[in-house]
Design a protein around this motif. Sequence first.
Motif, mmCIF file in Angstrom:
data_model
loop_
_atom_site.group_PDB
_atom_site.id
_atom_site.type_symbol
_atom_site.label_atom_id
_atom_site.label_comp_id
_atom_site.label_asym_id
_atom_site.label_seq_id
_atom_site.Cartn_x
_atom_site.Cartn_y
_atom_site.Cartn_z
ATOM 1 N N GLY A 185 63.485 73.693 21.189
ATOM 2 C CA GLY A 185 64.267 72.816 21.059
ATOM 3 C C GLY A 185 65.597 72.888 21.579
ATOM 4 O O GLY A 185 66.588 72.090 21.146
ATOM 5 N N LYS A 186 65.642 73.630 22.545
ATOM 6 C CA LYS A 186 67.117 73.795 23.088
ATOM 7 C C LYS A 186 67.423 72.586 24.002
ATOM 8 O O LYS A 186 68.790 72.062 23.661
ATOM 9 C CB LYS A 186 66.905 74.878 24.149
ATOM 10 N N SER A 187 66.722 71.794 24.516
ATOM 11 C CA SER A 187 66.988 70.663 25.137
ATOM 12 C C SER A 187 67.419 69.491 24.332
ATOM 13 O O SER A 187 68.448 68.758 24.351
ATOM 14 C CB SER A 187 66.138 70.210 26.207
ATOM 15 N N THR A 188 66.687 69.414 23.066
ATOM 16 C CA THR A 188 67.063 68.544 22.188
ATOM 17 C C THR A 188 68.400 68.698 21.421
ATOM 18 O O THR A 188 69.185 67.939 21.131
ATOM 19 C CB THR A 188 65.859 68.500 21.050
ATOM 20 N N LEU A 189 68.555 70.086 21.125
ATOM 21 C CA LEU A 189 69.909 70.261 20.399
ATOM 22 C C LEU A 189 71.171 70.204 21.447
ATOM 23 O O LEU A 189 71.923 69.573 21.210
ATOM 24 C CB LEU A 189 69.662 72.000 20.308
ATOM 25 N N ILE A 190 70.739 70.574 22.711
ATOM 26 C CA ILE A 190 72.101 70.109 23.700
ATOM 27 C C ILE A 190 72.273 68.728 24.054
ATOM 28 O O ILE A 190 73.450 68.310 23.908
ATOM 29 C CB ILE A 190 71.551 70.878 25.158
ATOM 30 N N ASN A 191 71.140 67.872 23.762
ATOM 31 C CA ASN A 191 71.339 66.347 23.855
ATOM 32 C C ASN A 191 72.311 66.015 22.563
ATOM 33 O O ASN A 191 72.929 64.940 22.744
ATOM 34 C CB ASN A 191 70.174 65.589 23.784
ATOM 35 N N LEU A 192 72.015 66.696 21.363
ATOM 36 C CA LEU A 192 72.480 66.099 20.351
ATOM 37 C C LEU A 192 74.119 66.747 20.335
ATOM 38 O O LEU A 192 75.148 66.092 19.851
ATOM 39 C CB LEU A 192 72.141 66.803 18.934
ATOM 40 N N ILE A 193 74.278 67.929 20.912
ATOM 41 C CA ILE A 193 75.561 68.652 20.856
ATOM 42 C C ILE A 193 76.683 67.635 21.914
ATOM 43 O O ILE A 193 77.595 67.458 21.660
ATOM 44 C CB ILE A 193 75.526 70.098 21.397
ATOM 45 N N GLN A 194 75.988 67.379 22.849
ATOM 46 C CA GLN A 194 76.650 66.588 23.994
ATOM 47 C C GLN A 194 75.841 65.229 24.501
ATOM 48 O O GLN A 194 74.897 65.397 25.331
ATOM 49 C CB GLN A 194 76.828 67.454 25.485
ATOM 50 N N THR A 216 63.756 74.381 34.711
ATOM 51 C CA THR A 216 63.406 75.313 35.553
ATOM 52 C C THR A 216 64.436 76.274 36.134
ATOM 53 O O THR A 216 64.119 77.005 36.712
ATOM 54 C CB THR A 216 62.587 74.756 36.829
ATOM 55 N N PHE A 217 65.669 75.911 35.944
ATOM 56 C CA PHE A 217 66.715 76.492 36.353
ATOM 57 C C PHE A 217 67.902 76.292 35.406
ATOM 58 O O PHE A 217 68.040 75.652 34.733
ATOM 59 C CB PHE A 217 67.306 76.055 37.717
ATOM 60 N N SER A 218 68.955 77.420 35.503
ATOM 61 C CA SER A 218 70.073 77.205 34.447
ATOM 62 C C SER A 218 71.036 76.120 35.220
ATOM 63 O O SER A 218 71.155 75.984 36.349
ATOM 64 C CB SER A 218 70.549 78.649 34.311
ATOM 65 N N GLU A 219 71.801 75.459 33.992
ATOM 66 C CA GLU A 219 72.577 74.593 34.490
ATOM 67 C C GLU A 219 73.632 74.323 33.425
ATOM 68 O O GLU A 219 73.276 74.469 32.269
ATOM 69 C CB GLU A 219 71.788 73.177 34.613
ATOM 70 N N MET A 220 74.764 74.141 33.887
ATOM 71 C CA MET A 220 76.090 74.368 33.001
ATOM 72 C C MET A 220 76.688 72.712 32.840
ATOM 73 O O MET A 220 76.551 72.166 33.762
ATOM 74 C CB MET A 220 77.159 75.091 33.553
ATOM 75 N N PHE A 221 76.904 72.511 31.545
ATOM 76 C CA PHE A 221 77.587 70.981 31.483
ATOM 77 C C PHE A 221 78.714 70.992 30.603
ATOM 78 O O PHE A 221 78.785 71.765 29.612
ATOM 79 C CB PHE A 221 76.537 70.344 30.466
ATOM 80 N N GLU A 222 79.656 70.345 30.943
ATOM 81 C CA GLU A 222 80.878 70.376 30.207
ATOM 82 C C GLU A 222 80.955 69.546 28.934
ATOM 83 O O GLU A 222 80.194 68.526 28.780
ATOM 84 C CB GLU A 222 81.854 69.653 31.085
ATOM 85 N N LEU A 223 81.457 69.968 27.843
ATOM 86 C CA LEU A 223 81.497 69.584 26.512
ATOM 87 C C LEU A 223 82.714 68.530 26.438
ATOM 88 O O LEU A 223 83.875 68.735 26.789
ATOM 89 C CB LEU A 223 81.327 70.501 25.579
ATOM 90 N N ASP A 224 82.456 67.528 25.729
ATOM 91 C CA ASP A 224 83.401 66.472 25.368
ATOM 92 C C ASP A 224 84.574 67.158 24.461
ATOM 93 O O ASP A 224 85.956 66.657 24.673
ATOM 94 C CB ASP A 224 82.773 65.347 24.683
ATOM 95 N N PHE A 225 84.190 68.049 23.662
ATOM 96 C CA PHE A 225 85.227 68.955 22.565
ATOM 97 C C PHE A 225 85.608 69.953 23.181
ATOM 98 O O PHE A 225 86.370 70.761 22.548
ATOM 99 C CB PHE A 225 84.583 68.865 21.564
#
Length: 307
Positions: A185-194, A216-225
């Motif tokens: 559930g990593k992607s689902t959690l990330i969608n909730l966090i950001q 398939t590869f690592s990616e970094m996303f900026e957080l609003d908070f």
Amino acid sequence: MKEGLVIKSTGSWYTVKTDDGEVHDCRIKGRFRMDGIRTTNPISVGDMVEFNQDKDSNVIVKIHDRKNYIIRKSTNLSKSSQIIAANIDHAFLIVTVNYPLTTSTFIDRFLAAAEAYNIPVNLVFNKVDRYREKDLVQLQELKNIYQNIGYKCFEVSAKTGLNMDVLKEEMKGKINLLSGHSGVGKSTLINLIQPGLDLKTGEISESHSSGRHTTTFSEMFELDFSGYIIDTPGIRGFGTFDMKKEEMFHFFPEIFRTSKHCQFHNCTHMHEPKCAVKKAVENGEIAESRYDSYWGMMSEDEELKYR
């Protein structure tokens, strides 16, 4: 010459974000290798790099020194590793007691790898809304083991939103790595966090109780908070790369703490008499599952550990 943070890597191209918010697609010129690391990817998400900018393409020419990084076994059979991410402030290992099962062996290998590279880790037990009574018992047993060692543990549910505010507070202002098996559930959690990222999520294979790879590869996303979150590919296993066997016990904090009471200073905690670690296992002060993981890593064949 410009300087920036690698926020995405596809293996041949790298997306680099500069301090002014500009995003550039960059490549590396020729064979760019890091000294002392047998790796399939010399540059990873989280790296600070310098690149030359021209009208045809941007070429990375320098990687800044890393404060840490974490690696996994390469997907091929070579004696190489893949750097998942670098310069991590905090790692969150997403664990599911069921749907699919995350084994204690996998957890311990991840924690040992993180300890080896000085990366703080929290354990995040996801999908607690689905757990039956026996799953909840196992969850409590695992939490007891890892909290007693010193690892923070969180119970969350991507479905109900349980403790998502707590996770956000832990991540605020940091570069955070999320990792775990496919299907946890990593992607689902990330969608909730950001919200707004809309990362692709996968269904669990009912026949194999495992997840399908959606990243398939690592990616970094900026957080609003404030801060960043790194999504990683689903990981099946960790090798004991760069870990000398005589230092392996250093990466199990409770074994390391107990080892000072052993009779021999070079005790391997496997066969020696008057071993304080073995005694602590017998007395229930060190979990058998943790000792079994340590024994397995110590017994691992030098060739097989890459396979």
